[in-house]
Design an enzyme around this catalytic site. Structure first.
Site, mmCIF file in Angstrom:
data_model
loop_
_atom_site.group_PDB
_atom_site.id
_atom_site.type_symbol
_atom_site.label_atom_id
_atom_site.label_comp_id
_atom_site.label_asym_id
_atom_site.label_seq_id
_atom_site.Cartn_x
_atom_site.Cartn_y
_atom_site.Cartn_z
ATOM 1 N N PHE A 202 51.063 51.966 36.609
ATOM 2 C CA PHE A 202 50.030 50.992 36.980
ATOM 3 C C PHE A 202 50.448 50.150 38.181
ATOM 4 C CE2 PHE A 202 49.751 51.345 32.288
ATOM 5 C CZ PHE A 202 48.417 51.640 32.121
ATOM 6 N N PHE B 95 36.551 53.592 36.562
ATOM 7 C CA PHE B 95 35.328 53.001 37.099
ATOM 8 C C PHE B 95 35.502 51.477 37.050
ATOM 9 C CE2 PHE B 95 32.728 56.376 38.708
ATOM 10 C CZ PHE B 95 33.578 57.427 38.432
ATOM 11 N N ASN C 31 37.652 38.453 42.994
ATOM 12 C CA ASN C 31 36.840 39.331 43.848
ATOM 13 C C ASN C 31 35.856 40.127 43.017
ATOM 14 O OD1 ASN C 31 38.238 39.004 46.476
ATOM 15 N ND2 ASN C 31 39.969 39.677 45.220
ATOM 16 N N TYR D 213 43.484 49.749 50.255
ATOM 17 C CA TYR D 213 43.725 49.908 48.816
ATOM 18 C C TYR D 213 43.248 51.290 48.354
ATOM 19 C CZ TYR D 213 42.208 49.861 43.967
ATOM 20 O OH TYR D 213 41.958 50.229 42.674
ATOM 21 N N LYS E 46 45.217 54.973 46.989
ATOM 22 C CA LYS E 46 44.903 55.729 45.766
ATOM 23 C C LYS E 46 44.721 57.214 46.109
ATOM 24 C CE LYS E 46 45.038 52.285 42.921
ATOM 25 N NZ LYS E 46 46.169 52.178 42.003
ATOM 26 N N PRO F 11 30.430 44.091 52.613
ATOM 27 C CA PRO F 11 30.854 45.290 53.356
ATOM 28 C C PRO F 11 31.721 46.210 52.498
ATOM 29 C CG PRO F 11 31.290 43.293 54.635
ATOM 30 C CD PRO F 11 30.837 42.839 53.284
ATOM 31 N N GLY F 12 31.475 47.514 52.620
ATOM 32 C CA GLY F 12 32.291 48.493 51.894
ATOM 33 C C GLY F 12 31.752 48.846 50.521
ATOM 34 N N ASN G 162 51.869 39.677 39.978
ATOM 35 C CA ASN G 162 50.460 39.347 39.724
ATOM 36 C C ASN G 162 50.207 39.349 38.213
ATOM 37 O OD1 ASN G 162 47.783 38.784 40.332
ATOM 38 N ND2 ASN G 162 47.217 40.939 40.549
ATOM 39 N N SER H 127 41.314 55.581 41.071
ATOM 40 C CA SER H 127 40.098 54.762 41.106
ATOM 41 C C SER H 127 38.912 55.595 41.550
ATOM 42 C CB SER H 127 40.317 53.625 42.108
ATOM 43 O OG SER H 127 39.099 53.017 42.434
HETATM 44 N N1 UFG Z 1 29.592 41.509 43.007
HETATM 45 C C1 UFG Z 1 28.780 40.415 43.204
HETATM 46 N N2 UFG Z 1 29.353 39.182 43.208
HETATM 47 C C2 UFG Z 1 30.693 38.990 43.034
HETATM 48 C C3 UFG Z 1 31.513 40.122 42.843
HETATM 49 C C4 UFG Z 1 30.913 41.370 42.836
HETATM 50 O O1 UFG Z 1 27.563 40.537 43.371
HETATM 51 O O2 UFG Z 1 31.157 37.839 43.072
HETATM 52 C C5 UFG Z 1 28.967 42.846 42.971
HETATM 53 C C6 UFG Z 1 29.493 43.771 44.035
HETATM 54 O O3 UFG Z 1 28.825 43.564 45.246
HETATM 55 C C7 UFG Z 1 29.241 45.131 43.402
HETATM 56 C C8 UFG Z 1 29.444 44.865 41.911
HETATM 57 O O4 UFG Z 1 29.288 43.453 41.745
HETATM 58 O O5 UFG Z 1 27.919 45.525 43.608
HETATM 59 C C9 UFG Z 1 30.810 45.260 41.396
HETATM 60 O O6 UFG Z 1 31.801 44.640 42.203
HETATM 61 P P1 UFG Z 1 33.323 44.520 41.750
HETATM 62 O O7 UFG Z 1 34.060 43.820 42.848
HETATM 63 O O8 UFG Z 1 33.425 43.953 40.397
HETATM 64 O O9 UFG Z 1 33.770 46.033 41.646
HETATM 65 P P2 UFG Z 1 33.750 47.192 42.743
HETATM 66 O O10 UFG Z 1 32.839 48.244 42.204
HETATM 67 O O11 UFG Z 1 33.487 46.694 44.109
HETATM 68 O O12 UFG Z 1 35.278 47.601 42.744
HETATM 69 C C10 UFG Z 1 35.822 48.287 41.678
HETATM 70 C C11 UFG Z 1 37.315 48.009 41.571
HETATM 71 C C12 UFG Z 1 38.053 48.557 42.756
HETATM 72 C C13 UFG Z 1 37.674 49.973 42.999
HETATM 73 C C14 UFG Z 1 36.189 50.125 43.089
HETATM 74 C C15 UFG Z 1 35.842 51.569 43.278
HETATM 75 O O13 UFG Z 1 37.556 46.612 41.484
HETATM 76 O O14 UFG Z 1 39.432 48.506 42.452
HETATM 77 O O15 UFG Z 1 35.593 49.640 41.898
HETATM 78 O O16 UFG Z 1 34.847 52.062 42.543
HETATM 79 F F1 UFG Z 1 38.209 50.404 44.169
#
Ligand code: UFG
Length: 337
Positions: free
Chosen positions: A80, A178, A198, A149, A153, A293-294, A35, A124
């Site tokens: 990592f 974070f 994502n 995932y 962790k 979700p999640g 990746n 994480s």
């Molecule tokens: N979001 C959107 N649109 C998008 C992508 C994200 O609105 O296209 C929102 C999400 O719903 C969330 C926020 O932006 O409210 C942050 O989302 P991210 O996917 O950027 O990050 P996360 O907080 O979901 O995930 C991150 C890391 C994971 C880790 C997680 C735990 O990417 O590896 O934090 O805190 F597990």
């Protein structure tokens, strides 16, 4: 001092390699490039003037990890390497458990064979689950992860605590990240997601450059000031510097310590969109969608422990993060391609 960075060609690994070299360490990178791109190695050389030694290996293959230890005098490992796509992990959990646990166990076994005892792990904030109140503190109970995932962790944190309890010479720093965004200010290294991103920031930058039509904002009914989710966004260069402090700590102490790497400040999804628009001068079209979700409502760190143990504190603000993310995207519209 030689430090092995598994997954050192990835987003966080590459930025850490730069800061480690700047701090005077000999950096050895092991990465299977599943990746990431080998171009990262040349870019690290352009930034630092030093080309890190690179092994294209899968660190779950013990013979390959043994060879790295035979050919180098490795005094510590920053681990990592691992799969990190949350939605994919819910579809193919075994792939995540097999890879993330296997790589860790193999690296730990070879470290033990070589009496190498300093380990820094990419954990994480996801290990805090959805039951704790913000700001998340390291002494809060962990658990309640909502995807494979995140569960890997948590499992690896527990493995490291067991290893530290059994081996009085072993030291593990469990860095709970974070939300890392931004890129090196040179624009030479940055986040290059494979396919549709994502995470929020790469989706925003790809929308700004015209690869995506609009940003989906997931959830507008959270109990937050503007209804969108709140996260602790941290500049990847700050995060990288946290690893330099952590490996130093690991070589000077024993035992297992979980440490948050965040800024301590929460920003909502819409705040990030607006900060990005201001920093880039590009308007981001948004479409409001249901919650993903999640996702948790709030996630931000208490950063006292990092300051106390590592003497480390984030320096960059959200504006810096947006500027550097955009600089990277503009200079590399197709990532490392
Ligand atoms: N979001 C959107 N649109 C998008 C992508 C994200 O609105 O296209 C929102 C999400 O719903 C969330 C926020 O932006 O409210 C942050 O989302 P991210 O996917 O950027 O990050 P996360 O907080 O979901 O995930 C991150 C890391 C994971 C880790 C997680 C735990 O990417 O590896 O934090 O805190 F597990």
């Amino acid at each position: 001092m030689s430090i092995l960075l598994t997954g050192g060609a990835g987003f966080i690994g590459s930025h850490t390699a730069v800061e480690m070299i700047n701090a005077g360490y000999d950096v050895i990178i092991a990465d299977d490039l599943s990746n990431s791109s080998e171009k990262v190695i040349d870019r690290i050389e352009i930034i630092t003037g030093v080309k890190p030694k690179f092994y294209k290996v899968d660190v779950s293959v013990k013979e390959d990890v043994r060879r790295i230890f035979e050919e180098n005098n490795i005094e510590g490992v920053i681990h990592f390497a691992g799969y990190k796509c949350v939605p994919e992990s819910t579809k193919v959990p075994l792939k995540y458990y097999r890879n993330n646990i296997d790589t860790t166990l193999t690296v730990l076994e070879v470290m033990e064979e070589n009496d190498c005892n300093a380990f820094v792990f990419s954990s994480s904030a996801t290990v805090y689950g959805d039951k704790n109140q913000v700001p998340f503190r390291e002494d809060m109970p962990t658990g309640g992860t909502t995807n494979a995932y995140g569960s890997t962790k948590l499992m690896i944190e527990n493995i490291l605590k067991d290893v530290a309890a059994a081996n009085s010479k072993f030291s593990a720093v469990l860095l709970r990240y974070f939300n890392p965004i931004g890129a090196h200010p040179s624009g030479l290294i940055g986040e290059a997601p494979d396919g549709i991103p994502n995470n929020l920031m790469p989706y925003i930058t790809q929308t700004a450059i015209g690869i995506r039509e609009c940003l989906n904002v997931f959830g507008t009914d959270y109990n937050t000031p503007d209804g969108t989710g709140v996260r602790d966004f941290i500049h990847v260069v700050d995060l990288a510097k946290g690893h330099v402090a952590a490996i130093k700590y690991a070589t000077e102490h024993t035992g297992a310590e979980a440490i948050n790497l965040g800024t301590g400040n929460g920003s909502s999804v819409l705040e990030v969109v607006h900060a990005f628009e201001k920093a880039s001068g590009v308007k981001i079209p948004v479409v409001f969608k249901d919650r993903r979700p999640g996702d948790v409502e709030y996630s931000y760190a208490c950063v006292d422990k990092a300051e106390r143990l590592l003497n480390w504190k984030a320096q960059y603000d959200l504006n810096d993060m947006c500027r550097d993310s955009w600089n990277w995207q503009e200079k590399n519209p197709k990532g490392y391609e």
